[in-house]
Design an enzyme around this catalytic site. Sequence first.
Site: not given
Ligand code: GLN
Length: 529
Positions: A2, A60, A178-179, A375, A377-378, A399, A504, A506
């Site tokens: 892997s 991936d 060889k592998p 996310c 982070g917000m 949470e 997200h 990203e």
């Molecule tokens: N834990 C947070 C939620 O479920 C943020 C999730 C995340 O960062 N993907 O809303």
Amino acid sequence: MSGVGKGTASASIAKILQSKGFRVSAMKIDPYINVDAGTMNPVEHGEVFVTDDGDETDQDIGTYERFLEIDINSPNYMTTGRVYQTVIAKERNLEYGGKCVEVVPHIPEEVIRRIRKAAKASRAEIMLIEVGGTVGEYQNALFLEAGRMMHLKNPHDVLFVLVSYLPVPSKVGEMKTKPTQNAAMQLNSVGIQPDIILGRAEVPLDDPRKRKIAQFCNVDFKDVISAPDADSVYEVPINLEKEGISRQILKKFGLRARSKDMKDWRRMVRTIHDSEKPVRIAVIGKYFSTGDFTLSDAYISVIEAIKHASWFHHRKPELHWLNSEQYEREPSKLKELSLYDGVVIPGGFGTRGIEGKIAAIKYVREKKIPYLGLCYGMQLAVIEFARHVTRLRSANTTEVQPKTSHPVIHVMPDQAGLIRAMKYGGTMRLGAYPCALAPKTVSREAYGKRLVSERHRHRYEFNNAYREKFSKAGLVIAGTSPDGKLVEIIELKNHPFFVATQFHPEFKSRPLHPHPLFREFIKAAKKRS
Ligand code: GLN
């Protein structure tokens, strides 16, 4: 083994064939019982990549999207769990007409049905199918069997590429084949002859090594492709093409190249090499270490998005991994954040390291260091604002603290029941949703349009009961769901760059098209540098 780079190899081959004028897509087969990647720990399995249509897939799929610059959807992701789930459901519905339902042939048949369905849904002329795991292991045998069956039926339409690692033991100083010979034999024993052997190694394969592999693995010399380590994964298509891989593949398929173009791609790779001045970005998280190793795979899309945006600005991305828990033990360490040009706090779950992240956000807000929150982070930026700007000292997310007196982030109403019933798999708010941007905001300027679509993966949200209070105190609600109900982006004024998103971004950044928010974030970081 892997981590040898099957994902990059698959994406690169797909990219090259796409550049020859074919409609190409790629799919991933994961040999786990898990129905999707959403329930797997990112430290062990890498990032959970989210598709437009709301699937939680292997990372991936993200690599394929970045290389092919197309959106890849749920049919292109398959797990053992999914395959068995369908077969068992069909059996319950009497769809096998009274037959005994058996592992062979019914499981590989379902695999083939899914491959065909994915090819059709992606309108692909050529489909790259990456089989996870290694040859000879127990778990992926039925997927290889599906490949064998497809090849038997359509021998000219199915090709097998073996990706193998060639070690150079330091005490011996010679590359060992060889592998690879053993791997080819393992494949032969399940009725598969590799058509192409991609030799992964630290250094290029020389001719004697290629001849040996050709001889012992029953392939042509030209079908042994050297795939040495590269500085950037985006170089790999160019390296493989230098080895003539597309010529060999197209010849075997009886196809002729329709066009020849990777111009933009080559230019982008040149930019990667030419970008020398660094931009220093700190990523604060917790999914970094397993034992003695640091695994950044848990944040691969965030990393790639930072890289794309940095190259856009002709800067060399310099990423630093910071563990938020250290700021809880030693608040004086926060000072180190001043050394960076920008700080990112990516998505996350649970309580560990949360207070450290909130402390870091306070620091970057006050010291005016560019900040991009994704996310969690917000959500944590909202908590920080609530605690220190509006002085709701006990503000929290439910949470972390279900009974907090100021639940500024709370569970989405339709999520509460799911959590109580322990229905966790695939039940978050997932996939693409539209977001309307407010005029005169950093986000609106960055995207250059009013309505955008972004991907989500969360259960908690901004609590609207606090919206007015926070807005009055200076928090900018820069993006919401089109009906205005869900807060999707927050910003701060009088700060070089402070933007945080519930979604997200990203997941949608591509090397040739960096994401607008990452692009503007790096622009601000560049200024600071
Ligand atoms: N834990 C947070 C939620 O479920 C943020 C999730 C995340 O960062 N993907 O809303």
